[in-house]
Design an enzyme around this catalytic site. Structure first.
Site, PDB file in Angstrom:
ATOM      1  N   TYR A  71      28.771  45.707  36.574  1.00 47.61           N
ATOM      2  CA  TYR A  71      28.351  46.855  35.755  1.00 47.61           C
ATOM      3  C   TYR A  71      28.438  46.502  34.278  1.00 47.61           C
ATOM      4  O   TYR A  71      29.216  45.644  33.875  1.00 47.61           O
ATOM      5  CB  TYR A  71      29.193  48.103  36.075  1.00 47.61           C
ATOM      6  CG  TYR A  71      30.680  47.927  35.871  1.00 47.61           C
ATOM      7  CD1 TYR A  71      31.273  48.123  34.624  1.00 47.61           C
ATOM      8  CD2 TYR A  71      31.504  47.567  36.935  1.00 47.61           C
ATOM      9  CE1 TYR A  71      32.633  47.962  34.449  1.00 47.61           C
ATOM     10  CE2 TYR A  71      32.871  47.392  36.748  1.00 47.61           C
ATOM     11  CZ  TYR A  71      33.431  47.598  35.511  1.00 47.61           C
ATOM     12  OH  TYR A  71      34.774  47.425  35.334  1.00 47.61           O
ATOM     13  N   HIS A 126      40.409  45.443  41.196  1.00 48.01           N
ATOM     14  CA  HIS A 126      41.686  45.535  40.481  1.00 48.01           C
ATOM     15  C   HIS A 126      42.832  45.520  41.478  1.00 48.01           C
ATOM     16  O   HIS A 126      42.764  46.188  42.521  1.00 48.01           O
ATOM     17  CB  HIS A 126      41.756  46.839  39.680  1.00 48.01           C
ATOM     18  CG  HIS A 126      40.770  46.926  38.567  1.00 48.01           C
ATOM     19  ND1 HIS A 126      41.055  46.527  37.282  1.00 48.01           N
ATOM     20  CD2 HIS A 126      39.491  47.361  38.529  1.00 48.01           C
ATOM     21  CE1 HIS A 126      40.002  46.727  36.509  1.00 48.01           C
ATOM     22  NE2 HIS A 126      39.032  47.237  37.241  1.00 48.01           N
ATOM     23  N   HIS A 134      34.468  42.566  40.676  1.00 53.74           N
ATOM     24  CA  HIS A 134      35.926  42.390  40.714  1.00 53.74           C
ATOM     25  C   HIS A 134      36.601  43.552  41.407  1.00 53.74           C
ATOM     26  O   HIS A 134      36.062  44.654  41.496  1.00 53.74           O
ATOM     27  CB  HIS A 134      36.498  42.229  39.298  1.00 53.74           C
ATOM     28  CG  HIS A 134      36.324  43.443  38.440  1.00 53.74           C
ATOM     29  ND1 HIS A 134      35.161  43.704  37.761  1.00 53.74           N
ATOM     30  CD2 HIS A 134      37.152  44.483  38.167  1.00 53.74           C
ATOM     31  CE1 HIS A 134      35.277  44.848  37.095  1.00 53.74           C
ATOM     32  NE2 HIS A 134      36.470  45.348  37.334  1.00 53.74           N
ATOM     33  N   ARG A 160      30.493  43.210  33.394  1.00 49.84           N
ATOM     34  CA  ARG A 160      31.677  42.741  34.111  1.00 49.84           C
ATOM     35  C   ARG A 160      31.259  42.060  35.410  1.00 49.84           C
ATOM     36  O   ARG A 160      30.440  42.591  36.156  1.00 49.84           O
ATOM     37  CB  ARG A 160      32.618  43.905  34.483  1.00 49.84           C
ATOM     38  CG  ARG A 160      33.364  44.615  33.369  1.00 49.84           C
ATOM     39  CD  ARG A 160      34.287  43.770  32.501  1.00 49.84           C
ATOM     40  NE  ARG A 160      34.996  42.657  33.092  1.00 49.84           N
ATOM     41  CZ  ARG A 160      36.104  42.720  33.823  1.00 49.84           C
ATOM     42  NH1 ARG A 160      36.666  43.870  34.081  1.00 49.84           N
ATOM     43  NH2 ARG A 160      36.671  41.632  34.305  1.00 49.84           N
ATOM     44  N   TYR A 194      32.212  53.432  39.227  1.00 48.77           N
ATOM     45  CA  TYR A 194      33.533  53.940  39.622  1.00 48.77           C
ATOM     46  C   TYR A 194      33.452  55.445  39.816  1.00 48.77           C
ATOM     47  O   TYR A 194      32.720  56.140  39.111  1.00 48.77           O
ATOM     48  CB  TYR A 194      34.570  53.661  38.536  1.00 48.77           C
ATOM     49  CG  TYR A 194      34.983  52.224  38.384  1.00 48.77           C
ATOM     50  CD1 TYR A 194      36.108  51.729  39.031  1.00 48.77           C
ATOM     51  CD2 TYR A 194      34.258  51.364  37.571  1.00 48.77           C
ATOM     52  CE1 TYR A 194      36.505  50.411  38.870  1.00 48.77           C
ATOM     53  CE2 TYR A 194      34.644  50.035  37.401  1.00 48.77           C
ATOM     54  CZ  TYR A 194      35.782  49.569  38.056  1.00 48.77           C
ATOM     55  OH  TYR A 194      36.166  48.271  37.894  1.00 48.77           O
TER      56      TYR A 194
END
Lengths: 233, 198
Positions: A142, A157, A155, A152, A103
């Site tokens: 990640y 959000h 995905h 995770r 991110y």
């Protein structure tokens, strides 16, 4: 006047305290929610005028010197209420990791490269059929600190308002066939019967020849309760 | 089978909620966190020219160990000083009544909104502000309401009346200086804030 909503279907929702997802232990409310009945409240009015058409193309909105790295994908679907009615003109906001699973947020310290040409935030407003459409890069998996060797799944959000305050939804969209799903406490925090509602479907019809794979993710928000409306209307 | 039953069986399943996670800031509150993207809303909702009593609403969010939470997002939605909610049609109005901030920028998990004290929007209710709290570790967002300590109309408010008297204090903002109201949110513990099923 806003119509009353059907209740939140708690049997489809995760609990506030989840033994698998450690951060819930000190953050999830422990006392029962107190029901407010008979209150109807429209969704917030926000800065519609601040949403630019380019905000829905994440392969462009972070560019500095070239194209972002990774696999281009199209993510589209409809925002519906439980009655199957499309929710037009409602805001859909997304944010995600880059192709390497990193991110842009300064707090993310995962040792994977940032992409100078990828920001990871997007938003758009649904059309008259409740449809939204994003062009983006498939996010990478990640690691995270929940437990040993925790990863995770891929995905994106999602944040939605719907048309009423009580329709607010913050969720995550997953990808079909991801082996990490059944190892992920956040995904598993949702009862088994409703988990797959968070998994997008691959679509060859949405896929663009020679350009990008297509995924369809429909989102269902609480519906207006006709019976209650008749009683109170 | 009655018509009503068939309607019920045809309902689509509600999409489940998931946590907002720790990395929402660049997507949902980008300007506040210094990212190069315009925010749809922030904490500065009113200025000198906004009609009504200008107030600052500030506080912290605490976890079950009493530690401030610095990665929560707080959204507020309220009526204006006359009790009217902004509408889509009037969206270019000066005061939308919607604010959104993260708790990561002021230190110690503090959040702050500059707004106006809401008027009464429904006869018989006391002035209040609707709040949505979401954060990493919260699989579903939580609703609460802020009322104003000392407002005589609180005693008649039908929603406060549904809250056990010993817990009503968790919904009261307290005046800390002229125009400044403090509202802390406790996710757990003896002072756990009342959260609603709206």
């Amino acid at each position: 006047m806003v119509k009353l909503l059907n209740p939140r279907d708690f049997s489809s929702q995760p609990g506030y305290l989840d033994s698998g997802y450690r951060s819930t232990a000190l953050r999830g409310p422990t006392k029962p929610l107190i029901p407010i009945r008979g209150v109807s409240l429209a969704a917030p009015v926000y800065g519609h005028d601040r949403i630019a058409p380019g905000d829905a193309d994440l392969t462009v909105n972070g560019r500095k010197e070239g194209e972002p790295q990774g696999e281009r994908i199209i993510v589209t679907g409809r925002v519906l209420d439980e009655n199957g009615r499309p929710l037009a003109n409602t805001l859909v906001e997304i944010w995600q990791a880059n192709a390497a699973g990193r991110y842009i947020h300064v707090v993310d310290q995962h040792a994977a490269p940032l992409d100078p040409n990828f920001f990871g935030g997007g938003r758009c407003v649904t059309d008259e059929q409740g449809r939204y459409r994003f062009l983006t890069i498939k996010p990478g998996a990640y690691p995270w600190g929940n437990h040993f060797n925790a990863w995770r799944p891929n995905h994106i959000h999602f944040s939605l308002f719907g048309h009423q305050f009580g329709q607010r939804l913050v969720t995550q969209m997953y990808f079909p066939g991801d082996p990490l799903l059944l190892l992920d406490p956040i995904y598993l925090g949702v009862p088994a019967k409703s988990r797959e509602r968070m998994v997008a479907q691959f679509s060859i019809d949405v896929t663009e020849e020679g350009y990008a794979l297509g995924y369809v993710f429909d989102i269902v928000l609480r519906g207006e309760n006709a019976a209650i409306w008749e009683t109170h209307g | 089978m009655s018509g009503q039953d068939s309607t019920v069986t045809q309902l689509l399943g509600q999409t489940p909620s998931q946590t907002v996670g720790p990395f929402f800031a660049y997507g949902l509150t980008p300007q506040q966190y210094g990212y190069d993207w315009v925010s749809i809303a922030g904490g500065d909702m009113a200025d000198e020219a906004t009609p009504g009593d200008r107030i600052t609403l500030e506080g912290q969010v605490f976890d079950g160990a009493g530690k401030p939470i610095a990665d929560a997002m707080i959204e507020i939605w309220q009526a204006d000083g006359t009790g009217a909610f902004a509408t889509e049609q009037g969206r270019n109005t000066r005061f939308t009544g919607f604010g959104r901030v993260g708790t990561g920028m002021l230190g110690d998990g503090l959040f702050r909104f500059t707004t106006v004290k809401p008027g009464v929007s429904v006869a018989g209710e006391a002035p209040h502000i609707n709040i949505i709290v979401t954060m990493r570790g919260l699989l579903m967002h939580a609703f609460t309401r802020v009322y104003f300590d000392g407002d005589a109309r609180n005693d008649m408010d039908p929603v406060l009346a549904q809250v056990p008297p010993e817990r009503r204090g968790t919904l009261l903002a307290r005046k800390t200086s002229p125009g400044t109201w403090r509202f802390d949110i406790h996710m757990q513990g003896d002072a756990e804030t009342v959260f609603f099923d709206l």
